[in-house]
Design a protein around this motif. Structure first.
Motif, short mmCIF file in Angstrom:
data_model
loop_
_atom_site.label_atom_id
_atom_site.label_comp_id
_atom_site.label_asym_id
_atom_site.label_seq_id
_atom_site.Cartn_x
_atom_site.Cartn_y
_atom_site.Cartn_z
N TYR A 215 29.48 43.60 -130.88
CA TYR A 215 28.70 44.82 -130.62
C TYR A 215 29.01 45.33 -129.22
O TYR A 215 29.14 44.53 -128.27
CB TYR A 215 27.20 44.52 -130.75
CG TYR A 215 26.77 44.14 -132.14
CD1 TYR A 215 26.28 45.11 -133.02
CD2 TYR A 215 26.84 42.82 -132.60
CE1 TYR A 215 25.88 44.77 -134.31
CE2 TYR A 215 26.44 42.47 -133.87
CZ TYR A 215 25.96 43.45 -134.73
OH TYR A 215 25.57 43.10 -136.00
N PHE A 369 22.08 44.96 -134.60
CA PHE A 369 22.03 46.30 -135.19
C PHE A 369 20.60 46.78 -135.34
O PHE A 369 20.25 47.91 -134.99
CB PHE A 369 22.76 46.29 -136.54
CG PHE A 369 22.43 47.42 -137.45
CD1 PHE A 369 22.77 48.73 -137.12
CD2 PHE A 369 21.78 47.20 -138.65
CE1 PHE A 369 22.47 49.78 -137.97
CE2 PHE A 369 21.47 48.24 -139.50
CZ PHE A 369 21.81 49.55 -139.16
N ASP A 531 25.37 54.70 -136.45
CA ASP A 531 25.26 53.27 -136.13
C ASP A 531 25.36 52.43 -137.40
O ASP A 531 26.01 51.37 -137.41
CB ASP A 531 23.92 52.99 -135.45
CG ASP A 531 23.85 53.54 -134.03
OD1 ASP A 531 24.88 54.03 -133.54
OD2 ASP A 531 22.76 53.50 -133.43
N TYR A 535 28.11 49.55 -138.41
CA TYR A 535 27.68 48.18 -138.70
C TYR A 535 28.13 47.74 -140.09
O TYR A 535 28.73 46.66 -140.26
CB TYR A 535 26.17 48.08 -138.58
CG TYR A 535 25.59 46.83 -139.18
CD1 TYR A 535 25.90 45.57 -138.67
CD2 TYR A 535 24.73 46.88 -140.28
CE1 TYR A 535 25.37 44.42 -139.22
CE2 TYR A 535 24.20 45.74 -140.84
CZ TYR A 535 24.53 44.51 -140.31
OH TYR A 535 24.01 43.36 -140.87
#
Length: 1295
Positions: A215, A369, A531, A535
């Motif tokens: 990340y 996440f 996002d 992910y």
């Protein structure tokens, strides 16, 4: 078993006659059929008695009753109890979800009752149920996949293959589980290869999907034109660059950290992070290759399969340490906010740090996440698969080599920038070329001309933990298996899976194909679209990677994780990479190379190879399940109406039997009450008392004392039923409780001590000093600690220093009983306190007091160890007489008396408040191998409790959460402490003495019975001498006696006095006939012409080595005794091995310290020491000066020479010569520290290595051979010339 057979015989007969009654109005044919059916059942019940274990007998009987109902009355059995499931406690939100689901899915005929267990402990609980065949075990579980190997080994999994595509019954509308929607990776990792069936079977249902991902802050990377790192070297380069920017993007006035790595030890993330870094270097040929263990060597008992000593591990450890240093600086000893979570899920804290901007890059699971979606930086998340490597470990050469399409078949071809100053082994700086205008600040930018080239990048994404799964207990009755299957299929169904996965607070990550493809569901649930795409793409790509790394799923997986966690603690505490690798390798080698652990290794090998799909049983991402095995239709447990009255009565009987069977493990009767324990060796009596209770009425009002007693009694009685305890009697503050096993009694005592801290005691009670709350805080040493390398040999693994007793990784094998510094019985160890200055010696008790200080209620990291009345408990096992158990017909109560109660009461009286004391009989019966990680059991020494009682060893049991109480444990209240306990053991700078019986193995081979008798005498004698000299027994095995002392003078005197004591013992005549134990006399002529004969040896002969230095003490979890590690152990053992018969040798450190600290004691006891010079001993790097210790006598010191023999007449001539020329006797030489004392009996040496040859007495006579032994040159005045002048004939000694 006989009683059980009798009971069920009468039930069977009653069933038979009920069946007769049921059929009396039937036709003759129907009646005959039922008679045949009943006869068959009786026969089957008789056959079931042959079941080898009670649990198997119960299950067989239960199934027979159901078969009888189905065959004879054409009906099904309706369950009479709830469905019991064991679920992990994953936080209040998830727990509430599972409770609601259990209530929703409960059926009219069956309630679902979940039991919630701390997530980090659930696998241990499941394994315990299966290993011990508990009859009241749960019907199904949700578990961490790391336990799959162990559970499969116990045969605990129900085959679910036939159910995965069937409709689910129990909801308002049947719903398909849609097995095909589950990601292929999870389909395949839910299977196990059944050797008997020769096919894969499904054994678990996936509920979660864990995958480590990289990340990063997409906004930061974009602002500085940073490319996403592809390798760990690139990650390190980017992290250093981010660190150099000194950003504060979250405006908290603190510089943002470049990377997120968890520092806190009890979050247990270091194993997962290290394997994530190591994986691309180690695994490059598919999942079956593995990362930690070499499959080729896994079955080779002569090889350690752990791949530790290689450049890949070295690179991974260095990278880990560098990223660790760039992470948020949180104390390693700080408490983890998610310490109760499963290890793989305990990374939530770092996810929050990443989300709030504390760090800008990190690795983690889906919680990164989810947390980021709730942050101020939402919409700026970057996610990528885990970094890879351009190099991999060639396992044949043990070297890192560049990836190629042949070597790395799953690698991808990428373009890299290679400068003229960068060699092939450091291709990592590809990020530097992408920094554009900002690259001037990037330390990765290398000088020199750049050129583009291609390389093969190997990725190995790590499925850390694997994700939660559901399993059905194969041992539970078929009705409950079917119900459990239905329940978990509902849990795993599509809609329920979305509920868990979309919950931002849950640890559940996507595992269905729909989870990865249906973006709209995520967005509708409030997740940012960009996002989420980043992910899901990275996660899906990782699960599809054919080189995916499987986490360990073998027996003792937690053990291996803990080993790596311990290694990382050492690495981040200052140990070098080389030392950490050595420690890891040595620890794992002990497990795999121990011959006593062959069975474990065989099981480990079989399960490990199966879980990584080795030998191409079938490819991981393409395996098939084989034949479906049939099935389908409605489960057999569906309730039906029962109409016949007689059948209803029969069902009541069957239900009662089953209920009794299910409660048998808890020792309860049909009404749920505990059955009083009877006569038997395991029946354990516990006596509980409040310390100084008789003084409380003088300090408190009667009403307050009564309220206090009520709270105390209610607490104990509330816990009693849970542990199947029986209240025999109570009076005032005292309870006499009986338990069916020592384990039940111990668990009750441990929980009671913890729960008594939470009781609502009256404020007046808490105001008393003896009942006040007491908080403590662990402290670290303020003095400079000696480096571990200075204490341990290179072969020994270092352990982290600290204030608390912390659990080492449990050893799966016995310690080495050779001279390597490892001693003690098989089992795990608990490091003792090392908070002791390196030059000082303390008892373990004093070290505990130094390690914990009293704290206030407001202090950080405080621990409450006392609150309210101090309750002491004593346990003793074994009720051997029926006269000690009385049953009252009036009130139905059972009371206990006699020797067992007297002993338990005496043990309790010896305890201090807040202490649980065990008798030796209780200790011996405890399954400590299962309890050691939660409870400490410490040997408190041998005591005499009462005049009429024999001496016994006492053991102190302590809940690990209350280990701070060790700082306040006072002496036991006994009449006499006969033998010291672990609290009296020395720690810090310790003197160690190895005493060996010369030729012990030879004697045991010659005549084992006689030798064992002699060794028993040896142990008794030296043990008594040890008590006199205040030494601590570390180990006594056959001919070895290992002891530790606070003072070197005590060790030296102990060894010398043991030598003297040996000749005074009443040895067996057969032993004295052996040449190693025969009586040996020296004859000393006087000036008056008399001859004085002195017995030098008689019976067993000893040799001893002594050394002084700092040790690392460890309280052994199985024995409760102190064991030691360190260089001093090896040196003392080597000194002992070089000594000759009768010698006491010590190092110069021991001798000088004895002469400095206790010179008067040494002079009073006429102890002298002769330096033998510097010696290089095997396994010891530096030379050691060795001293020969002896008591002063009237014989000249020995000299090095070969062994010769002279006759008695010639010996007399030489004595006359010495009498006429007194100057001819050597007076001690420069090496004699204390005067010119002649050599005495301690100098008599028989044998011949380099040290022994230096010290044979000039005068020794053997009655067996009738000759004296003389070493040529042992006296400088006796040479060939003198011998010729005196007419003395010197001949070679053939002895």
């Amino acid at each position: 078993m006989k009683a059980l057979n009798s009971r069920f015989f009468y039930i069977t007969m009653f069933t038979f006659f009920l069946g007769m009654a049921a059929g009396q109005n039937s036709t003759q044919g129907t009646n005959d059929n039922k008679l045949l059916c009943m006869a068959e059942m009786v026969s089957n019940i008789e056959s079931s008695c042959s079941k080898p274990d009670v649990q198997g007998y119960y299950v067989a009987l239960e199934n027979l009753l159901k078969d009888y109902l189905r065959k004879c009355f054409h009906t099904n059995f309706t369950s009479s109890r709830a469905l019991h499931t064991m679920l992990p406690d994953l936080g209040s939100g998830v727990t509430a979800y599972f409770k609601r689901l259990s209530e929703t899915l409960s059926y009219s005929a069956m309630e679902i009752v979940p039991t919630f267990v701390p997530a980090s402990q659930i696998n241990s609980e499941i394994e315990f149920e299966l290993e011990h065949n508990l009859t009241n075990s749960h019907d199904g579980w949700i578990l961490d996949p790391m336990g799959l190997g162990t559970i499969y080994k116990f045969g605990g999994f129900e085959d679910l293959t036939a159910y995965v595509d069937t409709s689910i019954v129990g909801l308002n509308q049947p719903e398909s589980m849609q097995w095909g929607d589950i990601h292929p990776y999870f389909q395949n990792t839910s299977t196990y290869y059944d050797k008997a069936l020769h096919k894969f079977i499904i054994v678990v249902l996936p509920l979660d999907g864990n995958m480590k991902l990289l990340y990063y802050r997409r906004d930061v990377f974009g602002a500085y034109n940073i490319s996403v790192p592809r390798t760990w070297d690139e990650v390190l380069t980017v992290a250093r660059f981010l660190d150099s920017l000194k950003l504060d993007l979250n405006n908290d006035s603190v510089t943002d950290n470049a990377f997120c790595f968890e520092h806190r030890k009890d979050c247990h993330q270091s194993y997962f992070d290290l394997i994530s870094i190591l994986a691309p270097y180690m695994q490059y040929n598919g999942s079956s290759q593995g990362v930690i263990f070499e499959p080729v060597d896994i079955k080779n008992a002569m090889k350690n399969p752990a791949m530790i000593l290689n450049p890949a591990m070295e690179r991974a450890l260095k990278t880990y340490k560098q990223l660790y240093d760039l992470s948020p600086n949180i104390s390693a000893d700080a408490k983890c906010d998610n310490s109760g979570a499963a290890p793989a899920d305990a990374g939530r804290d770092m996810a929050k740090s990443f989300a709030n901007g504390t760090c800008l890059m990190g690795v983690g699971l889906g919680d990164f996440f989810k947390e980021f979606n709730m942050s101020l930086f939402r919409g700026k998340l970057g996610v990528a698969p885990m970094p890879g490597s351009f190099e991999v470990l060639d396992r044949a050469s043990n070297q890192l080599v560049s990836c190629s399409p042949v070597l790395c078949p799953f690698a991808t071809r990428v373009t890299v920038t290679k400068t003229e100053t960068t060699n092939a082994s450091t291709l990592a700086a590809g990020v530097a070329s992408a920094l554009g205008s900002n690259s001037v600040a990037n330390p990765a930018a290398s000088p020199g001309q750049s050129m583009a080239t291609t390389a093969w990048l190997n990725r190995a994404p790590f499925a850390a933990g694997g994700g939660w799964v559901a399993a059905v207990n194969a041992r539970t009755p078929v009705d409950y298996r079917n119900a459990s299957i239905t329940f978990f299929m509902n849990v795993s169904a599509v809609e329920e899976s979305w509920t868990r996965v979309l919950d931002p607070t849950s640890p559940f990550d996507p595992y269905r194909l729909a989870h990865f493809s249906n973006l709209s569901r995520w967005v509708a649930a409030g997740y940012d679209g960009n996002d989420t795409i980043n992910y899901l793409t990275a996660a899906n790509d990782s699960f599809n990677d054919r080189n995916i790394v499987l986490d360990l799923r073998v027996p003792n997986t937690k053990t291996f994780r803990d080993i790596f966690d311990s290694a990382i603690v050492n690495l981040t505490s200052g140990s070098s990479v080389t030392d950490v690798m050595s420690m890891l390798n040595a620890t794992l080698a002990k497990i795999f190379l121990d011959p006593q652990q062959k069975q474990f290794r065989d099981q480990f090998a079989e399960i490990y190879l199966a879980t990584i799909n080795y030998n191409n049983i079938d490819y991981l991402n393409g395996s098939t399940l084989g034949e479906s095995g049939g099935g389908g239709g409605s489960p057999s447990w569906l309730p039906i109406a029962i109409v016949l009255p007689t059948v209803g009565a029969l069902l009541l009987i069957a239900a009662g039997v089953v209920y009794e069977v299910r409660n048998n493990r808890k020792h309860k009767n049909l009404f749920g009450k505990v059955v009083p324990p009877g006569v038997g060796p395991d029946t354990t009596i516990l006596v509980s008392e409040i310390q100084d209770y008789e003084r409380l009425p003088m300090a408190l009002q009667t009403e307050v004392v009564e309220r206090m007693l009520k709270e105390h009694n209610d607490c104990l009685r509330r816990l009693l039923l849970r542990h199947s305890g029986y209240e025999g009697s109570s009076e005032g503050d005292s309870f006499v409780l009986a338990f069916h096993s020592p384990k039940d009694a111990l668990l009750f005592a441990m929980e009671a001590q913890a729960e008594l801290l939470k009781v609502a005691w009256p404020e007046e009670v808490l105001a008393l000093g003896s009942c006040a709350s007491l908080y403590v805080q662990g402290i670290l040493s303020t003095g400079k600690q000696k480096a571990l390398d200075d204490i341990l040999d290179g072969s020994e693994e270092p352990i982290p220093t600290g204030a608390k007793i912390k659990a080492l990784t449990p050893g799966l094998g016995a310690h080495d009983h050779g001279h390597s510094g490892h001693f003690g019985s098989s089992g795990a160890t608990l490091p003792s306190l090392v908070n002791v200055p390196p030059t000082e010696t303390y008892t373990f008790s004093n070290a505990c007091r130094r390690a914990w200080k009293e704290a206030s209620k407001d202090d950080a990291n405080k621990v409450l160890i006392f609150r309210g009345p101090r309750v002491r408990m004593g346990l003793h096992a074994g009720v051997h007489s029926e006269h000690d158990i009385a049953h009252s017909k009036a009130d139905g109560r059972t009371t206990y008396s006699g020797d067992t109660v007297d002993m338990a009461r005496a043990v309790a009286k010896a305890a201090q408040g807040g202490t649980v004391l065990l008798s030796e009989e209780t200790y011996k019966k405890l399954p400590l191998e299962r309890l050691w990680d939660k409870y400490l059991v410490l040997h408190m020494g041998e005591h005499r409790l009462r005049e009429a009682m024999a001496n016994l060893n006492l053991y102190h049991a302590l809940n690990r959460t209350l280990e701070g109480r060790l700082a306040y444990v006072g002496p036991m209240s006994s009449l006499l402490q006969v033998d010291p306990g672990v609290l009296d053991a020395p720690v810090g700078c310790v003197t160690v003495a190895f005493m060996n019986v010369v030729g012990a193995q030879t004697l045991l081979s010659w005549n084992a019975d006689v030798a064992q008798q002699a060794i028993k005498i040896f142990h008794t004698v030296v043990g008594e001498e040890l008590k006199r000299r205040k030494g601590y027994l570390v180990e006594a095995v056959d001919g070895l006696f290992l002891a530790a002392f606070q003072r070197p003078s005590d060790a030296i005197l102990w060894a010398l006095e043991c030598n003297e004591a040996m000749i005074k013992q009443d040895w067996p005549e057969d032993l004295l006939a052996h040449e190693l134990c025969e009586e040996l006399v020296i004859s000393t002529p006087t000036k008056e012409g008399e001859v004085i004969n002195t017995v030098v040896f008689r019976g067993l002969r000893l040799k001893t080595g002594v050394d002084t230095g700092q040790v690392l003490g460890e309280v052994h979890a199985m024995t409760g005794r102190m064991t030691y590690r360190g260089k001093v152990m090896n040196r003392a053992a080597r000194i002992a091995s070089t000594a000759s018969t009768g010698q006491v040798l010590c190092s110069s450190d021991s001798w000088q310290l004895a002469m400095t600290a206790d010179s008067q004691v040494m002079l009073t006891n006429k102890v002298s020491g002769t330096s033998l010079g510097q010696f290089r001993l095997k396994g010891v790097a530096e030379k050691i000066e060795i001293y020969h210790c002896r008591k002063v006598s009237n014989v000249a010191p020995a000299r090095r020479a070969s062994s010769l023999v002279m006759s008695m007449a010639d010996h007399w001539k030489w004595e006359q010569h010495l009498a006429a020329h007194p100057s001819g006797a050597n007076s001690g030489g420069a090496g004699n520290v204390m005067g010119g004392g002649p050599v005495g009996p301690d100098d008599i040496l028989l044998g011949g290595d380099s040290i022994r040859a230096a010290m044979l007495s000039p005068r020794s006579f053997s009655r067996r051979t009738g000759s004296f032994r003389q070493r040529n040159g042992s006296d400088p005045h006796l040479d060939a010339t003198n011998a010729a002048q005196l007419g003395i004939e010197l001949a070679a000694d053939e002895a």
